[in-house]
Design a protein around this motif. Structure first.
Motif, PDB file in Angstrom:
ATOM      1  N   THR A   1       2.381   0.442   3.602  1.00 22.26           N
ATOM      2  CA  THR A   1       3.505  -0.469   3.806  1.00 22.26           C
ATOM      3  C   THR A   1       4.765  -0.001   3.089  1.00 22.26           C
ATOM      4  N   LEU A   2       4.619   0.914   2.122  1.00 19.30           N
ATOM      5  CA  LEU A   2       5.763   1.494   1.420  1.00 19.30           C
ATOM      6  C   LEU A   2       5.563   2.999   1.358  1.00 19.30           C
ATOM      7  N   VAL A   3       6.376   3.732   2.111  1.00 20.40           N
ATOM      8  CA  VAL A   3       6.289   5.195   2.138  1.00 20.40           C
ATOM      9  C   VAL A   3       7.170   5.730   1.016  1.00 20.40           C
ATOM     10  N   THR A   4       6.553   6.233  -0.038  1.00 19.62           N
ATOM     11  CA  THR A   4       7.309   6.805  -1.148  1.00 19.62           C
ATOM     12  C   THR A   4       7.323   8.321  -1.021  1.00 19.62           C
ATOM     13  N   ARG A   5       8.506   8.903  -1.131  1.00 23.38           N
ATOM     14  CA  ARG A   5       8.634  10.353  -1.118  1.00 23.38           C
ATOM     15  C   ARG A   5      10.034  10.728  -1.596  1.00 23.38           C
ATOM     16  N   GLY A   6      10.245  12.038  -1.782  1.00 24.83           N
ATOM     17  CA  GLY A   6      11.486  12.512  -2.352  1.00 24.83           C
ATOM     18  C   GLY A   6      12.665  12.443  -1.400  1.00 24.83           C
ATOM     19  N   LEU A   7      13.857  12.503  -1.973  1.00 23.88           N
ATOM     20  CA  LEU A   7      15.084  12.462  -1.191  1.00 23.88           C
ATOM     21  C   LEU A   7      15.187  13.604  -0.195  1.00 23.88           C
ATOM     22  N   ASP A   8      14.485  14.704  -0.446  1.00 28.00           N
ATOM     23  CA  ASP A   8      14.557  15.835   0.480  1.00 28.00           C
ATOM     24  C   ASP A   8      13.947  15.503   1.831  1.00 28.00           C
ATOM     25  N   LEU A   9      13.206  14.394   1.923  1.00 22.59           N
ATOM     26  CA  LEU A   9      12.597  13.977   3.190  1.00 22.59           C
ATOM     27  C   LEU A   9      13.289  12.758   3.793  1.00 22.59           C
TER      28      LEU A   9
ATOM     29  N   ARG B   1       0.863  -1.179   0.000  1.00 23.24           N
ATOM     30  CA  ARG B   1       0.000   0.000   0.000  1.00 23.24           C
ATOM     31  C   ARG B   1       0.901   1.231   0.000  1.00 23.24           C
ATOM     32  N   THR B   2       0.748   2.060  -1.028  1.00 22.64           N
ATOM     33  CA  THR B   2       1.494   3.306  -1.128  1.00 22.64           C
ATOM     34  C   THR B   2       0.525   4.468  -1.097  1.00 22.64           C
ATOM     35  N   ARG B   3       1.085   5.687  -0.998  1.00 23.99           N
ATOM     36  CA  ARG B   3       0.196   6.846  -1.003  1.00 23.99           C
ATOM     37  C   ARG B   3       0.890   8.056  -1.611  1.00 23.99           C
ATOM     38  N   PHE B   4       0.062   8.959  -2.153  1.00 22.24           N
ATOM     39  CA  PHE B   4       0.501  10.280  -2.574  1.00 22.24           C
ATOM     40  C   PHE B   4      -0.238  11.251  -1.674  1.00 22.24           C
ATOM     41  N   ALA B   5       0.502  12.194  -1.059  1.00 21.97           N
ATOM     42  CA  ALA B   5      -0.106  13.018  -0.008  1.00 21.97           C
ATOM     43  C   ALA B   5       0.221  14.499  -0.208  1.00 21.97           C
ATOM     44  N   PRO B   6      -0.445  15.158  -1.162  1.00 17.51           N
ATOM     45  CA  PRO B   6      -0.179  16.579  -1.405  1.00 17.51           C
ATOM     46  C   PRO B   6      -0.886  17.491  -0.404  1.00 17.51           C
ATOM     47  N   SER B   7      -0.345  18.689  -0.251  1.00 12.55           N
ATOM     48  CA  SER B   7      -0.959  19.716   0.600  1.00 12.55           C
ATOM     49  C   SER B   7      -1.640  20.740  -0.291  1.00 12.55           C
ATOM     50  N   PRO B   8      -2.895  21.072  -0.034  1.00 13.86           N
ATOM     51  CA  PRO B   8      -3.621  22.012  -0.895  1.00 13.86           C
ATOM     52  C   PRO B   8      -3.304  23.475  -0.588  1.00 13.86           C
ATOM     53  N   ASN B   9      -2.027  23.810  -0.644  1.00 11.10           N
ATOM     54  CA  ASN B   9      -1.618  25.203  -0.423  1.00 11.10           C
ATOM     55  C   ASN B   9      -1.032  25.810  -1.683  1.00 11.10           C
ATOM     56  N   GLY B  10      -1.284  25.162  -2.809  1.00 12.48           N
ATOM     57  CA  GLY B  10      -0.820  25.636  -4.099  1.00 12.48           C
ATOM     58  C   GLY B  10      -1.035  24.546  -5.128  1.00 12.48           C
ATOM     59  N   PRO B  11      -0.933  24.863  -6.405  1.00 14.25           N
ATOM     60  CA  PRO B  11      -1.173  23.864  -7.456  1.00 14.25           C
ATOM     61  C   PRO B  11      -0.063  22.830  -7.536  1.00 14.25           C
TER      62      PRO B  11
ATOM     63  N   LEU C   1       3.658   1.860  16.625  1.00 15.76           N
ATOM     64  CA  LEU C   1       3.047   1.827  15.304  1.00 15.76           C
ATOM     65  C   LEU C   1       3.787   0.828  14.414  1.00 15.76           C
ATOM     66  N   PRO C   2       3.122   0.293  13.412  1.00 12.51           N
ATOM     67  CA  PRO C   2       3.798  -0.611  12.476  1.00 12.51           C
ATOM     68  C   PRO C   2       4.892   0.132  11.705  1.00 12.51           C
ATOM     69  N   VAL C   3       5.892  -0.606  11.286  1.00 11.85           N
ATOM     70  CA  VAL C   3       7.042  -0.013  10.598  1.00 11.85           C
ATOM     71  C   VAL C   3       6.984  -0.382   9.115  1.00 11.85           C
ATOM     72  N   PRO C   4       6.824   0.597   8.228  1.00 11.04           N
ATOM     73  CA  PRO C   4       6.819   0.309   6.795  1.00 11.04           C
ATOM     74  C   PRO C   4       8.237   0.239   6.244  1.00 11.04           C
ATOM     75  N   THR C   5       8.337  -0.013   4.960  1.00 11.92           N
ATOM     76  CA  THR C   5       9.572   0.213   4.209  1.00 11.92           C
ATOM     77  C   THR C   5       9.441   1.582   3.553  1.00 11.92           C
ATOM     78  N   TRP C   6      10.563   2.239   3.328  1.00 13.61           N
ATOM     79  CA  TRP C   6      10.555   3.544   2.661  1.00 13.61           C
ATOM     80  C   TRP C   6      11.141   3.411   1.256  1.00 13.61           C
ATOM     81  N   HIS C   7      10.766   4.334   0.389  1.00  8.98           N
ATOM     82  CA  HIS C   7      11.347   4.425  -0.952  1.00  8.98           C
ATOM     83  C   HIS C   7      11.532   5.909  -1.262  1.00  8.98           C
TER      84      HIS C   7
END
Length: 280
Positions: free
Chosen positions: A192-200, A2-12, A216-222
């Motif tokens: 189960t897989l936290v995908t995000r940029g290298l800046d994080l 299970r992955t996710r995309f999580a944007p913030s609505p503070n700009g396009p 809390l459960p521990v995911p893998t990161w990407h």
């Protein structure tokens, strides 16, 4: 998976967001897993509901589909408050009234995110009303002991959250910091897989610590590469990176754009960096 995309609505959304969403979406699809959409809308007046509809239209235009109804952080405020109270009861949080300017002047160390908070308010009698609450990193690590986490790209990591200092978990004017909210949300969403940029990447050290403290459960990161401008800085809303909405309304083919990003065919002047970009 299970992955996710999580944007913030503070700009396009811009191409950097598109790339992040595609990475998460495609990793889920390649494993027969689920791709989730979370709207991180607790950033006070900066969060604007009208951006959410644009986000949904932009992602659909790119040919991406999410598998469950979008989740909004604003529906989980009590979860953040409860976690904060738990950590306070453990004696791991302390109130802080230092400004960014004060921290920049008093800091004696620099970490991945800039000046490291020197713990000024840890040794003061601070009125907690309206204050931010920081994690006492030394005390927290004494509770958990050594920790590790796994990045699918960079392999196994020894958790070193102390390099970020006593981070803020409960903000002065907002329900929670990114560290606390994202960690709790990923657990609640079964990610189960936290995908995000290298800046994080550095933030993941803190999130691993919070997972241990909050059981809390521990995911893998990407942690994937970042789209950067000619000067090496990552694309950013605040610098006016072209929006996906503008491209969509201009009649550009969204699915073709998504395939180009997958193939590394980037617009002129934009490149994919696999090291942390420089910021002023």
């Amino acid at each position: 998976m299970r992955t996710r995309f999580a944007p913030s609505p503070n700009g396009p959304l811009h191409l950097g967001h598109a790339y992040a969403a595609i990475v998460a979406h495609d990793l889920a699809r390649s494993s027969g897993g689920a791709f989730l959409l979370r709207i991180e809308d607790i950033d006070g007046e900066r969060s604007r509901p009208e951006f959410v509809e644009e986000f949904l239209a932009d992602l659909t235009w790119l040919g991406l589909a999410w598998d469950e109804a979008p989740v909004f952080q604003s529906s989980r405020l009590s979860t953040y408050a409860d976690a904060g109270e738990w950590l306070k009861a453990m004696g791991l949080l302390y109130p802080c009234r230092c400004s960014r300017t004060e921290i920049a002047v008093s800091a004696t160390q620099s970490g991945p995110d800039g000046p490291v908070y020197p713990g000024t308010c840890k040794h003061r009698n601070v009125n907690p009303a309206g204050a931010a609450w920081r994690l006492d990193m030394q005390a927290a690590l004494a509770v958990t002991g050594p920790l590790e986490w796994v990045d699918a790209v960079a392999s196994r990591q020894r958790a070193t959250p102390e390099t970020l200092g006593d981070v803020v978990l409960l903000r002065k004017n907002l329900p929670a910091s990114y560290h606390l909210a994202a960690t709790l949300d990923d657990a609640a969403d079964g990610v189960t897989l936290v995908t995000r940029g290298l800046d994080l990447f550095a933030a993941s050290h803190v999130h691993r610590l919070l997972q241990a403290l909050l059981h809390l459960p521990v995911p893998t990161w990407h942690h994937h590469g970042l789209l950067v401008e000619p000067d090496g800085r990552k694309l950013a809303k605040r610098r006016g990176a072209p929006s996906l909405t503008d491209r969509r309304r201009a009649g550009e083919d969204g699915k073709a754009l998504a395939n180009a990003l997958r193939d590394g065919r980037l617009p002129t002047g934009i490149s994919l960096a696999h090291t942390l970009p420089s910021e002023p």
